[in-house]
Design a protein around this motif. Structure first.
Motif, mmCIF file in Angstrom:
data_model
loop_
_atom_site.group_PDB
_atom_site.id
_atom_site.type_symbol
_atom_site.label_atom_id
_atom_site.label_comp_id
_atom_site.label_asym_id
_atom_site.label_seq_id
_atom_site.Cartn_x
_atom_site.Cartn_y
_atom_site.Cartn_z
ATOM 1 N N ILE A 215 2.992 -5.352 -9.433
ATOM 2 C CA ILE A 215 3.442 -3.964 -9.371
ATOM 3 C C ILE A 215 3.829 -3.694 -7.922
ATOM 4 C CG2 ILE A 215 2.863 -1.525 -9.657
ATOM 5 C CD1 ILE A 215 0.768 -2.357 -11.720
ATOM 6 N N LEU A 216 5.005 -3.120 -7.739
ATOM 7 C CA LEU A 216 5.465 -2.772 -6.397
ATOM 8 C C LEU A 216 5.620 -1.260 -6.293
ATOM 9 C CD1 LEU A 216 8.157 -5.544 -5.801
ATOM 10 C CD2 LEU A 216 5.752 -5.532 -5.091
ATOM 11 N N VAL A 217 5.367 -0.764 -5.099
ATOM 12 C CA VAL A 217 5.425 0.676 -4.840
ATOM 13 C C VAL A 217 6.409 0.924 -3.701
ATOM 14 C CG1 VAL A 217 4.115 2.740 -4.203
ATOM 15 C CG2 VAL A 217 3.024 0.940 -5.573
ATOM 16 N N ALA A 218 7.275 1.923 -3.884
ATOM 17 C CA ALA A 218 8.239 2.291 -2.844
ATOM 18 C C ALA A 218 7.709 3.504 -2.079
ATOM 19 C CB ALA A 218 9.593 2.617 -3.456
ATOM 20 N N LEU A 219 7.561 3.336 -0.773
ATOM 21 C CA LEU A 219 7.120 4.428 0.090
ATOM 22 C C LEU A 219 8.322 4.962 0.860
ATOM 23 C CD1 LEU A 219 3.924 2.770 1.662
ATOM 24 C CD2 LEU A 219 4.086 4.088 -0.466
ATOM 25 N N TYR A 220 8.499 6.273 0.832
ATOM 26 C CA TYR A 220 9.556 6.892 1.643
ATOM 27 C C TYR A 220 8.862 7.751 2.689
ATOM 28 C CZ TYR A 220 13.616 9.582 3.101
ATOM 29 O OH TYR A 220 14.609 10.172 3.854
ATOM 30 N N ASN A 221 9.008 7.351 3.951
ATOM 31 C CA ASN A 221 8.274 7.988 5.051
ATOM 32 C C ASN A 221 6.780 8.043 4.741
ATOM 33 O OD1 ASN A 221 10.590 8.446 6.602
ATOM 34 N ND2 ASN A 221 11.018 10.385 5.585
ATOM 35 N N GLY A 222 6.290 6.961 4.137
ATOM 36 C CA GLY A 222 4.867 6.839 3.863
ATOM 37 C C GLY A 222 4.404 7.420 2.535
ATOM 38 N N GLU A 223 5.261 8.164 1.859
ATOM 39 C CA GLU A 223 4.879 8.790 0.588
ATOM 40 C C GLU A 223 5.328 7.925 -0.587
ATOM 41 O OE1 GLU A 223 5.541 12.973 -1.927
ATOM 42 O OE2 GLU A 223 6.583 12.631 -0.020
ATOM 43 N N PRO A 224 4.423 7.609 -1.539
ATOM 44 C CA PRO A 224 4.816 6.798 -2.701
ATOM 45 C C PRO A 224 5.695 7.602 -3.666
ATOM 46 C CG PRO A 224 2.527 7.516 -2.915
ATOM 47 C CD PRO A 224 2.987 7.947 -1.555
#
Length: 321
Positions: A215-224
Motif C-alpha cells: 500500500i502506498l500513500v501520497a503526501l502533499y506538503n506532508g498531508e496524506p
C-alpha cells in the motif's frame, strides 16, 4: 512601458489590449484621412463580403472568428451606414444572406486599392525598422494557441509544479483511517460499499500486506491525500491487482493519481511481477484515461467480486521499457 517590465508576462493580455487600443485609435484616424465614414471593427466583415460576396451571419462569424451576436451587431451598424443589406434571399432562396450595397462596393474598391495599399507600405516600414517581425509572430502565436491555449499551458505548469510537492511513502498503521476514508468517500459518491471493500479497508494489514501486497500513500506538503494498493493475486495469469486507488477531491489536478499509479507499477516490477490486473467502471472516465496512460489495456471480462466493476484491464510489465 516600465509597468510591463515589472509585471512580466503575467500582463500579456493587458499589454496586447493597450497595443490594440493604439492601433485601433490610429485606424479610426486613417479612415478619416481618406474621407471614409467607417469603424475599424467593421473591417473583417466588410472584407469578407467584398472578397467572397454574399454570406450568412453564421458563415461570416465562422470565417472571422467572431460570435454570431457580434457579427449581427456589426451588420446592423453597417446597414445603418448604407454599406450592406441584410436579410436578403440567397440564390437558392433558402437562406438569408448579407451583401454589400452598391455604395458599399464603391467604398470597398477605393479602400482596398488606395487606403490598404498605403497601409501595407507603412506597416512594411515598421517591420523593416523592427528587430522582430510582429506580423509573422502573430501568425505563429495564433497557430500555437490553436494547438494549446495559454490556459491549458498554465494548467500543465501548475500541475507539474505542485506534483513536485507530492511524496509517495509506504503504508504505516497510522494511515489506516486515511486509507479507509479516502476509498469510502469516492466509492459512496458513485456506488455502494461492498463486502469485499470493507474487508480490505478495515483490515489492510491482514487482507493486503500480510499476503505479499503493498500500500502506498501520497503526501502533499506532508498531508496524506492519496492511496493505492497492490494486492497479491492467486491467479495463474496475474501477479498483482492494482486496487483501492483514491485521491482526495481537494488534491485534484496535482498528478497524485498518476504518481501513485507509476509508483505501484515500479513496486510491482521490483517484486518481479510480469502482469498487473485491475477492475473499474467506465463511468469513472478520468480514472480509465489514467489507466490507459499508464499502459493498461482493456481485456475480456473476468469473474469479479464487485457489482460495480464493468471493465477489466491489464498491464504487461514485460513489454514496458
Amino acid at each position: 512601458m516600465d509597468i510591463f517590465n515589472k509585471t512580466g508576462k503575467m500582463a500579456l493580455g493587458s499589454r496586447l489590449r493597450l497595443l490594440t487600443a493604439k492601433v485601433t485609435e490610429d485606424a479610426a484616424k486613417i479612415y478619416e484621412l481618406y474621407d471614409v465614414d467607417f469603424s475599424p471593427k467593421w473591417f473583417p466583415v466588410f472584407f469578407v463580403l467584398y472578397d467572397e460576396g454574399a454570406k450568412t451571419i453564421t458563415e461570416i462569424a465562422e470565417q472571422i472568428g467572431h460570435s454570431q451576436p457580434s457579427v449581427t451587431k456589426i451588420v446592423k451598424e453597417m446597414a445603418k451606414a448604407g454599406l450592406v443589406k441584410d436579410n436578403l434571399k440567397s440564390m437558392d432562396k433558402r437562406r438569408n444572406v448579407v451583401a454589400l450595397t452598391d455604395n458599399g462596393a464603391t467604398v470597398a474598391e477605393r479602400m482596398i486599392k488606395v487606403q490598404c495599399a498605403d497601409i501595407d507600405v507603412a506597416i512594411d516600414g515598421i517591420i523593416a525598422e523592427a528587430t522582430h517581425n510582429l506580423w509573422e509572430a502573430l501568425a505563429e502565436w495564433e497557430f500555437l494557441l490553436e494547438q494549446k491555449t495559454i490556459y491549458k499551458r498554465v494548467q500543465e505548469v501548475k500541475k507539474l509544479r505542485e506534483s513536485k510537492d507530492v511524496q509517495i511513502v509506504a503504508y504505516e498503521p497510522r494511515y489506516q483511517s486515511v486509507f479507509k476514508a479516502l476509498n469510502e468517500e469516492w466509492i459512496s459518491t458513485y456506488f455502494e460499499i461492498e463486502e469485499t471493500d470493507s474487508k480490505a479497508l478495515d483490515n489492510p494489514e491482514e487482507y493486503i500486506l500480510s499476503k505479499g501486497g503493498r500500500i502506498l500513500v501520497a503526501l502533499y506538503n506532508g498531508e496524506p491525500l492519496g492511496v493505492c494498493a497492490l494486492i497479491k493475486m492467486d491467479d495463474p495469469d496475474y501477479d498483482f491487482e492494482m486496487a483501492k486507488m483514491a485521491v482526495s477531491p481537494k488534491a485534484q489536478g496535482k498528478s497524485i493519481g498518476r504518481l501513485l499509479g507509476q509508483a505501484i507499477i515500479n513496486a510491482a516490477k521490483e517484486m518481479g511481477a510480469s502482469k498487473i490486473y485491475l477492475e473499474s467502471n467506465t463511468i469513472l472516465k478520468p480514472a480509465i484515461n489514467l489507466y490507459y496512460k499508464l499502459g493498461f489495456q482493456k481485456i475480456p471480462g473476468r469473474p469479479t467480486p464487485y457489482k460495480r466493476a464493468n471493465i477489466q484491464m491489464e498491464l504487461d510489465l514485460t513489454k514496458l521499457s
